[in-house]
Design an enzyme around this catalytic site. Structure first.
Site, mmCIF file in Angstrom:
data_model
loop_
_atom_site.group_PDB
_atom_site.id
_atom_site.type_symbol
_atom_site.label_atom_id
_atom_site.label_comp_id
_atom_site.label_asym_id
_atom_site.label_seq_id
_atom_site.Cartn_x
_atom_site.Cartn_y
_atom_site.Cartn_z
ATOM 1 N N SER A 191 0.830 -1.165 -0.093
ATOM 2 C CA SER A 191 -0.055 -0.181 -0.013
ATOM 3 C C SER A 191 0.832 1.435 -0.124
ATOM 4 O O SER A 191 0.458 2.436 -0.353
ATOM 5 C CB SER A 191 -0.811 0.130 1.146
ATOM 6 N N HIS A 219 -5.170 -4.882 -1.011
ATOM 7 C CA HIS A 219 -5.476 -3.829 -2.219
ATOM 8 C C HIS A 219 -5.489 -4.362 -3.417
ATOM 9 O O HIS A 219 -5.114 -3.570 -4.643
ATOM 10 C CB HIS A 219 -4.226 -2.904 -2.034
ATOM 11 N N LYS A 250 -12.161 -2.037 0.635
ATOM 12 C CA LYS A 250 -11.522 -1.249 -0.407
ATOM 13 C C LYS A 250 -12.094 -1.208 -1.605
ATOM 14 O O LYS A 250 -13.277 -0.326 -1.759
ATOM 15 C CB LYS A 250 -10.119 -1.573 -0.374
#
Length: 400
Positions: A191, A219, A250
């Site tokens: 990230s 992610h 996310k």
């Protein structure tokens, strides 16, 4: 003699190190919104609208009407909350439907949904109780905390370096008991650097020593390849990763986390992962939200729209002279000096662009950066505003 906590002193220490953070209220979760300083106990006073390049809402689904309707339907048909641990009465048809879809997406026999990605990481590592965890040096805090709680020993290998992993495994093997259980853990997308772990060589190293490989797709879920999967699916490695883990918060615009794997893994974790056993189940509305967002990720070209935006931003920033790390939807714009990064972030806000400064200890000294995280729903005007802001603010700070 006193035995209490001097929290004012602790806060002063954070202030002195420029590490104190403050809450900021957002009016909505979207590509553009208004913000207010922390109102404490009072109502927020919102300022001007700003374009947001600081969210993990990568597909821009958090305010999508289809996803909102799914959340409402989940609450109306099942309830606003699960009401209990899933092992008691909190296991609903909405949870099971989401888990079936996640398993199909990840190419596994089953999936198990936790209340957060953090809980999934800690609960899984603790339940597996490995003798040794081999962990990438830039793994997420939830992996680090999982190792602290659940591993007898943690060996940190150099970032994205399969050869260093293999060297450390060879060294450990020379002194290991024959019946030890080893776990290799890595994020797939990191990230802060926006890079991708070399999963195939890591799987080779794990196979060589009979270790398990666990990959956190926080992610990556919903963004890579066809079918709404992650890097594991994009690289065709579903059958070589023993534990696939990720978040629903996310790209899937909800809340919660999951693990995906074979039948035995799921059955064991639902019995032994304390963060699952002793937590109220994920709310039905969150589960329904994530399921609809996963459907959209799998069946539409929303991810393609994101990658087009990423390419435009990366090209524009690099053309200006910025160094942009990584190869994913996370665009770390390297500034270097901590003070310059903080000033650049403030000047970007003056131009109506929200993109956070990331500085030590989160990243190494001398590598402070602005972390740009676009959404699929950013318009051409949003992108132009972002690039114009970086041009003007960078010149003013003296980093261009």
């Amino acid at each position: 003699m006193t035995y209490g906590f001097d929290l004012d002193a602790r806060l002063e220490q954070r202030d002195a190190r420029n590490l104190r953070r403050h809450l900021e209220v957002a009016e909505s979760v979207s590509a553009r919104t208004r913000f207010a300083d922390d109102p404490k106990g009072g109502p927020p006073a919102f300022g001007d609208e700003m374009v947001v390049f600081a969210s993990n809402n990568y597909l821009g689904l958090a305010d999508d009407g289809r996803v909102q309707r799914a959340a409402e339907l989940g609450a109306r048909t099942v309830g606003t909350g699960a009401g209990a641990s899933r092992l008691v009465t909190g296991d609903t048809r909405v949870h099971r439907a989401l888990e079936r879809d996640l398993a199909a997406c990840k190419g596994t026999e089953r999936a198990l949904v936790f209340s957060s990605g953090y809980a999934a990481n800690i609960g899984t590592i603790d339940a597996l109780a490995p003798d040794v965890v081999f962990s990438d040096e830039l793994n997420h805090a939830s992996i680090i905390d999982g190792c602290r709680v659940g591993a007898s020993e943690t060996v940190v290998y150099d970032h994205c370096d399969p050869e260093d992993l293999r060297d450390k495994m060879e060294t450990r093997a020379a002194e290991a008991d024959v019946d030890e259980q080893w776990l290799v853990v890595t994020d797939s997308v990191f990230s802060m650097d926006g890079d991708i772990a070399p999963l195939s060589p890591l799987a080779d190293a794990a196979d060589e020593y009979g270790a398990w490989l666990m990959v956190d797709e926080a992610h990556a879920t919903g963004l890579f390849g066809d079918g709404g999967g992650g890097v594991v699916q994009h690289k065709g490695l579903s059958d070589r990763v023993d534990v696939q883990l990720g978040t629903l918060s996310k790209a899937l615009a909800s809340q919660g986390g999951y693990i995906a794997g074979d039948e035995a893994l799921v059955e064991y974790l639902l019995n032994a992962a304390r963060s699952f056993v002793f937590s109220t189940g994920l709310s039905p509305s969150s589960a329904a939200t994530a399921r609809e967002a996963l459907r959209i990720a799998r069946e539409t070209d929303r991810a393609t729209e994101l990658w087009d935006t990423v390419a435009t931003l990366r090209d524009g920033l690099e053309t200006m002279g910025y160094e942009v790390l990584g190869e994913t939807q996370i665009l770390p714009v390297v500034v270097g000096d901590r003070g310059d990064a903080l000033e650049l972030a403030e000047r970007l806000r003056d131009h109506g662009v929200v993109a956070p400064a990331i500085r030590p200890p989160t990243v190494p000294e001398g590598t402070s950066r602005i972390r740009v995280a676009p959404m699929a729903t950013h318009s051409a005007d949003d992108i132009a505003q972002c690039l114009d802001a970086f041009q003007s603010a960078g010149a003013a700070v003296g980093v261009l």
